[in-house]
Design an enzyme around this catalytic site. Structure first.
Site, short mmCIF file in Angstrom:
data_model
loop_
_atom_site.label_atom_id
_atom_site.label_comp_id
_atom_site.label_asym_id
_atom_site.label_seq_id
_atom_site.Cartn_x
_atom_site.Cartn_y
_atom_site.Cartn_z
N ASP A 452 0.71 -1.26 0.05
CA ASP A 452 0.26 -0.29 0.08
C ASP A 452 0.47 1.29 0.35
O ASP A 452 1.58 1.07 0.82
CB ASP A 452 -1.24 -0.18 1.13
CG ASP A 452 -1.86 1.21 1.16
OD1 ASP A 452 -2.80 1.43 0.57
OD2 ASP A 452 -1.69 2.00 2.16
N GLU A 505 1.29 -0.71 -5.24
CA GLU A 505 0.10 0.16 -5.35
C GLU A 505 1.25 1.59 -5.36
O GLU A 505 1.17 2.66 -4.53
CB GLU A 505 -0.87 0.44 -4.49
CG GLU A 505 -1.93 1.52 -4.09
CD GLU A 505 -2.39 2.76 -3.49
OE1 GLU A 505 -3.18 3.47 -3.33
OE2 GLU A 505 -2.08 2.24 -2.46
#
Length: 787
Positions: A452, A505
């Site tokens: 993330d 990401e």
């Protein structure tokens, strides 16, 4: 039981035996016969007089004050059995005890004297006894106990060396809590890294959350504190009580705890796994290839809200069956690591080594992974090394000073989420995170990590205005410490866990995100990820779809631009949870027009997405065109599929389309085999802006093609000619079959299409020698395959 011999340095930390599990709360133990520590006269540096002047086993006042106050760095140096002038001094801490009697292995009993504040002492004549136990009386009740302070450290020299160098790839085996047996004594070994602490004690339900009886010892300059506590085992709740250099006492959860209490409670829990894995065949198949040359369609899930109220064990029954029926190859789980606030969806992690206890135990989560593997479904977990919350019980200023976070507040504060960033330049912190990535892949058999917020790690000025960030040593904005961490993490995971994929990401144009760490791209070494979320494709394509069809011709490049950079990285196409929250609406709600047009647009878009180069991901609820955006308390709107829901057939139609998209996708290598090779894609016509039509060819390595044609206008286009690739020498034998039509009635469409085989003609078109006339349904995607 696993017997540990801490006196012997071990050859490999990876091979260091872990203590075996024991029953918790052991209060009566049979006498054993092991030698006690015999290290000569006790050292009492703060006593003001030499040890030889001490007339008995008592401690000088200053030494005692440090010990009972929690500020002592070496309690084992004064507690336990030690040779002193005149015999052997035995000292134990038993706060609140009424009476303590030392009993030797030979059966002789020696009442101990209460000096002060729970310290009991006795001076035995001669050498230290071979072994002894303690008969301790509390409120008139007597128990027989072992003395953990007569035992040597449970960490070997190799462990401490690797920790100091930041190279302990199985850090969870060294630090944290581990039930087992040491020198014949059953209990639990505790170890924690707290280099700035003046003292550390273990507190828990076994000592009434009063650490006076359980001070830990500092193991040299490693920053590690260690203690073996006899008589406790799995299920014990605990924390560390840390004495800071400025005089505070902090209560902290264990950063390496593998289990926790159910939030909002915050204690760590001693855990020993008893799960037996059944996925050996799955792991062997996984290791035989890579994600790049396999189909990958991912169903993203927030476990607590997928079916609210289900535990890991219950999910292990329902989730694999549902995902397998829809044909997804993988699930991606939003963070399962323990987190204090459910509304963070798991993205503010406090327990990096523990699956959230909200849904069950660590072994229950392993059972879920096992069940998914048995159903042929890979498991990717969302991993959050970019930041952590400021909760006082967790990592923030863990030992009274910035430790896991940078000391510089301009680098420590994460401006977007009110959290703290990690200090990637500190070897022990980097080790903590690298080992954590390995931990989830190795201990929980997960098949991938979606990392993330990578962009927030790479740039020192991420979401920061001028003057609110500190540049690197060269005056630039790149966080080179974070770069080195990500490279080390990826290299280590791929080396230790064959077949695992890491997914970034990353929303910027940082070069080489998915290039190997030993290669150079645009002057920089690759970060080493396997895949990168294609945020540009997601943003542009959703922007295009939001326009009314009459205006789409002015935005045609928003759908085609992704192919300009499609092979600069290895991409995954995400329609994730981020796109269906915070007022953005669900996927179907983003589409213009009435309810029929919204569904048609959604179906056409999914057909275009599944044909586009790159792996696929959609968030739960998208597969049946949920109308409302996601709510983490209620989850997907399953009721819209029920028979009594007026539009149930409409939602089931989209669900049926997703099922068929996945089935055809898996069976057609043209759609995935060359995702990372430009040879796998070619436009038929990428410039038909006036028609709102996109047509292209996907090919497998053998050259077998599949054609995708998307008509994003609400009109039927009859006799629409497109150029075709040559599949047979005699064009008269070239026949194409419509293998997918998102406008089919079974999906809720109008049923317009090409039910009969399509014959190729020797008519040059779109720069090709052959072509055919098609009927393009309104707001639909069709796929054609050679017969």
């Amino acid at each position: 039981m696993t017997e540990l011999d801490p006196t012997r340095p071990i050859a490999s930390a990876a091979d260091r035996p872990r203590p075996a599990a024991v029953e918790p709360q052991v209060t009566v133990v049979e006498p054993r016969h092991e030698p006690v520590q015999d290290d000569g006269p006790a050292q009492v540096p703060d006593a003001g007089v030499p040890a030889a002047a001490v007339p008995d086993a008592s401690l000088p006042a200053a030494e005692l004050a440090r010990l009972v106050g929690g500020w002592h760095h070496d309690p084992h140096g004064v507690l336990g059995a030690h040779r002193v002038p005149g015999g052997t001094a035995v000292r134990v801490l038993r706060p609140f005890a009424e009476r303590v009697v030392l009993e030797t292995a030979e059966g002789s009993c020696h009442p101990m004297t209460h000096q002060q504040d729970g310290l009991f002492t006795v001076l035995l004549p001669g050498a230290a006894p071979a072994s002894y136990r303690l008969r301790v009386t509390y409120a008139g009740s007597e128990t027989l106990q072992d003395d953990g302070y007569r035992l040597l450290p449970t960490l070997g020299e190799t462990d401490l060396h690797l920790i100091a160098e930041g190279r302990h790839e199985q850090l969870w085996d060294a630090l944290g809590s581990h039930p087992g047996t040491v020198q014949g004594v059953t209990g639990t070994a505790f170890a924690v890294w707290a280099p700035n602490a003046s003292g550390v004690r273990v507190i828990g339900d076994f000592n009434g959350w009063n650490g006076a009886a359980h001070p830990m010892r500092s193991l040299g300059g490693s920053g590690v504190w260690e203690l073996f506590v006899p008589g406790i085992g799995e299920g014990t709740r605990y924390k560390y009580e840390i004495a800071t250099r400025d005089g505070r006492l902090l209560q902290k959860a264990d950063p390496l705890a593998q289990a926790t209490e159910v939030p909002p409670a915050t204690a760590s829990v001693v855990h020993a796994s008893s799960h037996t894995w059944h996925d050996q065949d799955w792991l062997a198949r996984r290791a035989a290839g890579t994600a790049h040359d396999r189909p990958m369609s991912v169903y993203e899930i927030h476990l607590p809200s997928w079916r609210p109220g289900l535990s890991y064990r219950q999910l292990a029954v329902e989730l694999p069956a549902y995902v397998r029926d829809l044909g997804f190859t993988h699930v991606e789980l939003m963070p399962v690591m323990e987190h204090p606030f459910g509304g963070s969806w798991g993205y503010q992690v406090s327990g990096f080594y523990a699956p959230t206890s909200r849904l069950g135990s660590p072994d229950d989560f392993k059972a879920l992974v096992d069940a998914l593997h048995a159903a042929g479904i890979g498991v990717i977990v969302d991993w959050v090394p970019a930041h952590f919350p400021k909760d006082d019980f967790a990592l923030r200023e863990f030992d009274g000073q910035p430790l896991y976070e940078p000391a510089d507040p301009l680098r420590a504060e994460h401006p977007d989420w009110g959290t703290l960033e990690f200090d990637y330049g500190r070897t022990e912190v980097r080790n903590f995170l690298v080992a954590n990535a390995v931990f989830w892949c190795q201990e929980y058999h997960v098949d991938g990590l979606r990392v993330d917020a990578v962009a927030s790690m790479l740039y020192l000025d991420y979401s920061r205005e001028g003057g609110a960030w500190s540049p690197n040593a060269d005056g630039g904005r790149e966080n080179w410490d974070a770069v080195r961490f990500l490279q080390e993490m990826n290299a280590t995971v791929y080396r230790r866990c064959p077949g695992v994929v890491t997914v970034a990401e990353e929303s910027t144009a940082w070069p080489g995100v998915t290039r190997p760490t030993d290669s150079t791209h645009e002057g920089r070494s690759g970060l080493g990820f396997g895949l990168k979320w294609n945020m540009g494709w997601m943003h542009d394509s959703l922007q295009y779809m939001s326009h009314e069809p009459v205006h789409r011709k002015y935005h045609h490049n928003e759908m085609t631009f992704s192919m300009v950079y499609a092979y600069s990285e290895n991409y995954l196409l995400p329609i994730s949870h981020d796109e269906v929250v915070h007022g953005k609406g669900s996927l179907v709600a983003k589409m213009p027009g009435d309810w029929w047009q919204q569904r048609a647009n959604t179906r056409a878009y999914l057909g275009f997405m599944w044909a586009h180069p790159g792996k696929k991901l959609i968030f739960m609820g998208t597969e049946f065109a949920q109308g409302a955006e996601w709510d983490h308390d209620t989850g997907p709107q399953w009721w819209v599929l029920a028979d009594d829901w007026p539009a149930a057939a409409d939602h089931r139609g989209v669900q049926e389309l997703v099922r068929d998209l996945n089935r055809i996708y898996r069976d057609a290598p043209a759609l995935w085999q060359q995702d990372t090779d430009p040879a796998g894609f070619s436009w038929i016509d990428g410039g038909a802006a006036e028609d709102n039509v996109f047509s292209f060819i996907r090919s497998d390595r053998s050259g077998r093609p599949l054609i995708s044609v998307t008509n994003l206008s609400p009109v039927v286009r009859q006799d629409y000619r497109i150029g075709l690739p040559t599949v047979r020498a005699d064009v008269r034998d070239s026949v194409w079959l419509e293998v997918l039509n998102t406008d089919a009635e079974v999906y809720g469409g109008s049923g317009v299409g090409n039910p009969d085989p399509v014959k190729a003609e020797s008519v040059a078109w779109n720069g090709r020698d052959t072509s055919a006339l098609l009927t393009l349904p309104p707001l639909a995607t069709i796929w054609l395959s050679p017969a």
